[in-house]
Scaffold this motif. Structure first.
Motif, mmCIF file in Angstrom:
data_model
loop_
_atom_site.group_PDB
_atom_site.id
_atom_site.type_symbol
_atom_site.label_atom_id
_atom_site.label_comp_id
_atom_site.label_asym_id
_atom_site.label_seq_id
_atom_site.Cartn_x
_atom_site.Cartn_y
_atom_site.Cartn_z
ATOM 1 N N PRO A 207 -0.479 16.104 22.706
ATOM 2 C CA PRO A 207 0.010 16.357 24.056
ATOM 3 C C PRO A 207 -0.852 15.651 25.101
ATOM 4 C CG PRO A 207 -1.017 18.329 23.110
ATOM 5 C CD PRO A 207 -0.875 17.339 22.005
ATOM 6 N N SER A 208 -0.195 15.081 26.096
ATOM 7 C CA SER A 208 -0.846 14.406 27.223
ATOM 8 C C SER A 208 -1.424 13.031 26.879
ATOM 9 C CB SER A 208 -1.965 15.271 27.828
ATOM 10 O OG SER A 208 -1.478 16.539 28.224
ATOM 11 N N HIS A 209 -1.196 12.533 25.651
ATOM 12 C CA HIS A 209 -1.846 11.285 25.243
ATOM 13 C C HIS A 209 -0.870 10.262 24.657
ATOM 14 C CE1 HIS A 209 -5.742 12.765 26.250
ATOM 15 N NE2 HIS A 209 -5.688 13.760 25.390
ATOM 16 N N ARG A 210 0.339 10.224 25.146
ATOM 17 C CA ARG A 210 1.330 9.289 24.590
ATOM 18 C C ARG A 210 0.933 7.833 24.819
ATOM 19 N NH1 ARG A 210 3.482 10.935 29.464
ATOM 20 N NH2 ARG A 210 4.565 9.362 30.748
ATOM 21 N N HIS A 211 0.262 7.552 25.931
ATOM 22 C CA HIS A 211 -0.135 6.167 26.192
ATOM 23 C C HIS A 211 -1.195 5.690 25.195
ATOM 24 C CE1 HIS A 211 2.283 5.951 29.773
ATOM 25 N NE2 HIS A 211 1.712 7.039 30.261
ATOM 26 N N ASP A 212 -2.070 6.586 24.779
ATOM 27 C CA ASP A 212 -3.038 6.245 23.747
ATOM 28 C C ASP A 212 -2.319 5.946 22.438
ATOM 29 O OD1 ASP A 212 -6.059 6.193 23.322
ATOM 30 O OD2 ASP A 212 -5.443 7.466 21.647
ATOM 31 N N SER A 213 -1.299 6.736 22.132
ATOM 32 C CA SER A 213 -0.501 6.519 20.923
ATOM 33 C C SER A 213 0.183 5.158 20.957
ATOM 34 C CB SER A 213 0.555 7.617 20.781
ATOM 35 O OG SER A 213 -0.040 8.891 20.633
#
Length: 294
Positions: A207-213
């Protein structure tokens, strides 16, 4: 084990007398050995993977779904002979493979156990790890492992430091994954669609880290080839009660938008592999660590 440098922590401790960051001594500790039907379809394609869950971990992620064994270190000590017997018992049960879960800190013991039964083991060996591996340890496994199943958890060093106390996570893991791919080569399947050789990279969206993914997907697309690697984008993040209030952003499930953004980005990059339904985010999919099969 008397001076341990098996993982990137490089503790150097004498594990016959003390424990390192992983929490493990010299004796192999196992929490469960059983058939597991919920791995990727080409891993659990018939009767299920023959999972062997080892206790301890070199990451200790603050959100780990296997917290009971990774952080609380629940499990039972087993000898090399017993570990070899466990592998053969799983094969006798019809396991599609021997799935070694979080095995890094016990690699020498696992190699010794496999040496005892290699002439009798006819199913693939899967190395199911958090990705935080030394290439030297991967080299030790040449000829013992058929399928690598590493995570790539984080791209950002700030995030990996915050959640796993490993600011060098991506730098170390990306090199380890490339070493795995070089060692194993192209994906290879049997007549039943089961993977018998190759590498599957797992990534669990947080959660909150889609850009890192999405940055991880960019790296995979630019650094690997589709005939060597499958990618499993996981939607099973579960906000367990033990997660500290310090990590408020992790105390909820991943939204449909967050997960689909990562999946769509991977598709645009031409990445092949697997996705999960939102229903996979549930405590019911966490194995019962009760010493089954030990």
């Amino acid at each position: 084990m008397s001076e341990c440098y098996l993982c990137p922590r490089k503790c150097g401790v004498d594990r016959t007398k003390n424990t390192g960051f992983c929490g493990a001594g010299a004796d192999t500790v196992v929490a469960r050995a059983s058939l597991h039907k919920w791995e990727e379809p080409c891993i659990s394609y018939k009767n299920g993977a023959g999972t062997v869950f080892f206790s301890g971990c070199n990451l200790h992620c603050c959100f780990c779904q296997n917290n009971k064994i990774s952080n609380e270190l629940f499990g039972k000590k087993v000898s090399t002979e017993k570990l070899a017997d466990i592998f053969l018992s799983l094969q006798d049960m019809g396991a599609d493979n021997i799935d070694l879960v979080t095995p890094t800190h016990f690699v020498p013991n696992i190699i010794n156990a496999l040496d005892k039964i290699r002439h009798r083991l006819v199913i693939p060996v899967v190395y199911n790890c958090g990705g935080y591996e030394l290439t030297e340890t991967i080299d030790m496994l040449d000829g013992y492992v058929d399928i690598y199943l590493p995570d790539i958890k984080y791209f950002s060093s700030d995030i990996s430091q915050k959640y796993s106390n490993a600011s060098d996570y991506f730098d170390i893991t990306s090199k380890a994954v490339l070493a795995m791919i070089r060692q194993i080569g192209k994906l290879c399947y049997n007549d039943e669609g089961g993977l018998i050789k190759g590498t599957i990279i797992r990534h669990m969206v947080l959660p909150s880290h889609r850009h890192d993914s999405m940055k991880i997907m960019d790296w995979i697309a630019g650094s690997t080839s589709k005939d060597e690697v499958l990618v499993s984008i996981m939607n099973q993040y579960t906000p367990f009660d033990f997660i500290s209030d310090e990590y408020k952003e992790l105390k909820r499930r991943v939204t449909k938008m967050e997960y689909n953004t990562v999946v769509d980005h991977a598709a645009q990059l031409g990445i092949n592999g697997f996705t999960q339904q939102k229903s996979s985010s549930s405590e019911k999919y966490v194995p019962e660590f009760d010493l089954t099969g030990i």
